[in-house]
Design an enzyme around this catalytic site. Sequence first.
Site, PDB file in Angstrom:
ATOM      1  N   THR A 285     111.475  42.249  34.053  1.00 54.38           N
ATOM      2  CA  THR A 285     110.400  41.782  35.573  1.00 54.38           C
ATOM      3  C   THR A 285     110.958  42.244  36.711  1.00 54.38           C
ATOM      4  O   THR A 285     112.541  42.150  36.876  1.00 54.38           O
ATOM      5  CB  THR A 285     109.673  40.549  35.216  1.00 54.38           C
ATOM      6  OG1 THR A 285     108.836  40.292  34.359  1.00 54.38           O
ATOM      7  CG2 THR A 285     108.775  39.982  36.639  1.00 54.38           C
TER       8      THR A 285
ATOM      9  N   ARG B 123      96.486  40.443  26.850  1.00 52.77           N
ATOM     10  CA  ARG B 123      98.179  39.820  27.532  1.00 52.77           C
ATOM     11  C   ARG B 123      98.643  39.770  28.615  1.00 52.77           C
ATOM     12  O   ARG B 123      99.095  40.211  29.199  1.00 52.77           O
ATOM     13  CB  ARG B 123      99.050  40.406  26.205  1.00 52.77           C
ATOM     14  CG  ARG B 123     100.066  38.691  26.362  1.00 52.77           C
ATOM     15  CD  ARG B 123     101.321  39.218  27.074  1.00 52.77           C
ATOM     16  NE  ARG B 123     102.052  38.512  27.122  1.00 52.77           N
ATOM     17  CZ  ARG B 123     103.376  38.750  27.425  1.00 52.77           C
ATOM     18  NH1 ARG B 123     103.729  39.126  28.830  1.00 52.77           N
ATOM     19  NH2 ARG B 123     104.505  38.079  28.250  1.00 52.77           N
ATOM     20  N   VAL B 124      98.275  38.477  29.118  1.00 55.00           N
ATOM     21  CA  VAL B 124      98.953  37.960  30.127  1.00 55.00           C
ATOM     22  C   VAL B 124     100.358  37.179  29.868  1.00 55.00           C
ATOM     23  O   VAL B 124      99.686  36.103  29.909  1.00 55.00           O
ATOM     24  CB  VAL B 124      98.317  37.666  31.326  1.00 55.00           C
ATOM     25  CG1 VAL B 124      98.661  36.864  32.851  1.00 55.00           C
ATOM     26  CG2 VAL B 124      96.680  38.534  31.513  1.00 55.00           C
ATOM     27  N   GLY B 125     100.978  37.380  30.269  1.00 52.70           N
ATOM     28  CA  GLY B 125     102.249  36.296  31.236  1.00 52.70           C
ATOM     29  C   GLY B 125     102.567  35.674  32.095  1.00 52.70           C
ATOM     30  O   GLY B 125     101.525  35.294  32.317  1.00 52.70           O
ATOM     31  N   ASP B 126     103.631  35.017  32.054  1.00 56.30           N
ATOM     32  CA  ASP B 126     103.515  34.328  33.606  1.00 56.30           C
ATOM     33  C   ASP B 126     103.911  34.712  34.474  1.00 56.30           C
ATOM     34  O   ASP B 126     103.574  34.535  35.542  1.00 56.30           O
ATOM     35  CB  ASP B 126     105.447  33.133  33.368  1.00 56.30           C
ATOM     36  CG  ASP B 126     106.496  34.733  32.625  1.00 56.30           C
ATOM     37  OD1 ASP B 126     106.066  35.260  32.698  1.00 56.30           O
ATOM     38  OD2 ASP B 126     107.015  33.743  33.689  1.00 56.30           O
TER      39      ASP B 126
ATOM     40  N   THR C 273     111.684  35.239  35.496  1.00 57.03           N
ATOM     41  CA  THR C 273     112.083  36.454  34.344  1.00 57.03           C
ATOM     42  C   THR C 273     111.808  36.201  32.629  1.00 57.03           C
ATOM     43  O   THR C 273     112.791  34.901  32.516  1.00 57.03           O
ATOM     44  CB  THR C 273     112.292  37.854  34.798  1.00 57.03           C
ATOM     45  OG1 THR C 273     112.348  38.852  33.537  1.00 57.03           O
ATOM     46  CG2 THR C 273     114.374  37.001  34.542  1.00 57.03           C
ATOM     47  N   GLY C 274     111.413  36.663  31.592  1.00 60.38           N
ATOM     48  CA  GLY C 274     112.292  35.863  30.822  1.00 60.38           C
ATOM     49  C   GLY C 274     110.615  36.066  29.767  1.00 60.38           C
ATOM     50  O   GLY C 274     109.674  36.820  29.701  1.00 60.38           O
TER      51      GLY C 274
ATOM     52  N   GLY D 188     107.500  35.555  28.607  1.00 62.45           N
ATOM     53  CA  GLY D 188     106.631  34.859  29.594  1.00 62.45           C
ATOM     54  C   GLY D 188     106.064  33.648  28.898  1.00 62.45           C
ATOM     55  O   GLY D 188     105.733  32.561  29.278  1.00 62.45           O
TER      56      GLY D 188
HETATM   57  N1  ASP Z   1     107.972  37.438  31.871  1.00 63.47           N
HETATM   58  C1  ASP Z   1     107.535  38.723  31.851  1.00 63.47           C
HETATM   59  C2  ASP Z   1     106.032  38.358  31.157  1.00 63.47           C
HETATM   60  O1  ASP Z   1     106.303  37.729  29.621  1.00 63.47           O
HETATM   61  C3  ASP Z   1     108.284  39.533  31.206  1.00 63.47           C
HETATM   62  C4  ASP Z   1     109.914  39.275  31.694  1.00 63.47           C
HETATM   63  O2  ASP Z   1     110.370  39.132  32.802  1.00 63.47           O
HETATM   64  O3  ASP Z   1     110.490  40.352  31.346  1.00 63.47           O
HETATM   65  O4  ASP Z   1     105.078  39.304  30.843  1.00 63.47           O
END
Ligand code: ASP
Length: 305
Positions: free
Chosen positions: A167, A195-198, A218-219, A221
């Site tokens: 991200t 799908r929706v992440g964080d 980031t990570g 989500g």
């Molecule tokens: N956090 C983001 C998500 O889960 C992906 C990412 O940060 O790499 O959509």
Amino acid sequence: MAAKYTLVIHAGCEGITRKYYGPEAEQEHLAFLRKSLAAGRAVLDGGGRGLDAVCAAVEVLEDCPLFNAGRGSVFTHDGIIEMDASLMSGADLAAGAVAGVTGIKNPVRAAALVLEKSSHVLLIGQGAERFAENFGLEKSDPEYFQTSRRRKEYLTAQKQAGEQFGTVGAVCFDRAGNLAAASSTGGITGKQYGRVGDSPVIGAGVYADNASCAVSCTGEGEFFLRRVAAKRIAAMVEFGGFSLEAGAAAGLDNIKALGGKGGLIAVDKAGRTAISFTTRGMFRGLARQGETDRVAMFGPPGSWH
Ligand code: ASP
């Protein structure tokens, strides 16, 4: 305007090893991080708001095909690209976000429009696209976002279990003493349609409050969503007596405890910064007023070029 500004950026933390990225690739990625810092600095040096600086810095990373946001975003399970982005102002807790957008060239700009021109916080899919279009935001065809590298990762991911994420984001303390945060992402390779992440969820992947700090994560989500990670760190700083650094470290420990991984950047009203990740590296950059820009991608978190 007494304060000196601080701007921190990140561009994801997954799979950043020297084995994967040789010296040439390293320089190429660091050059884009410098370009992003320069865009943010241009706003801040002109006396602009941190809110506009984080947007400008993220926009450069969205335009870069190397990072997972805007152009170069990862593919969903169905082989399309759906992007999420958000923006928050620490001065008044104004926030804007978009999720699942497919044709907006710079999703963070759409998030800024939601923040500034609507009475809502989060718009999704076609509604978000129509809203952005009404304000004349630049559109792009699906092919613009797709890169051959992401297509390869997608095809590999179909065969093996495993995820690719990344991200981009920015946090800022500006000369007026205000905090701001932004995030933008394509999400996780092979994610389910819808799908929706964080990243577009205020309090999970992004948060800014002048009473505590600005955070961009980031990570994986799902773990950041379940922990309401960014707000949790802000609460630890505001109510728990944690320093920014300690709050950020505890916030990531909470993610690890659930079995997740990731990283984050944060800044507080003293211009203190926290850069943490559970992975082996994170694309990151730091610009402080009157100091030379610093960028890095490999660990440990405190090392810079
Ligand atoms: N956090 C983001 C998500 O889960 C992906 C990412 O940060 O790499 O959509």
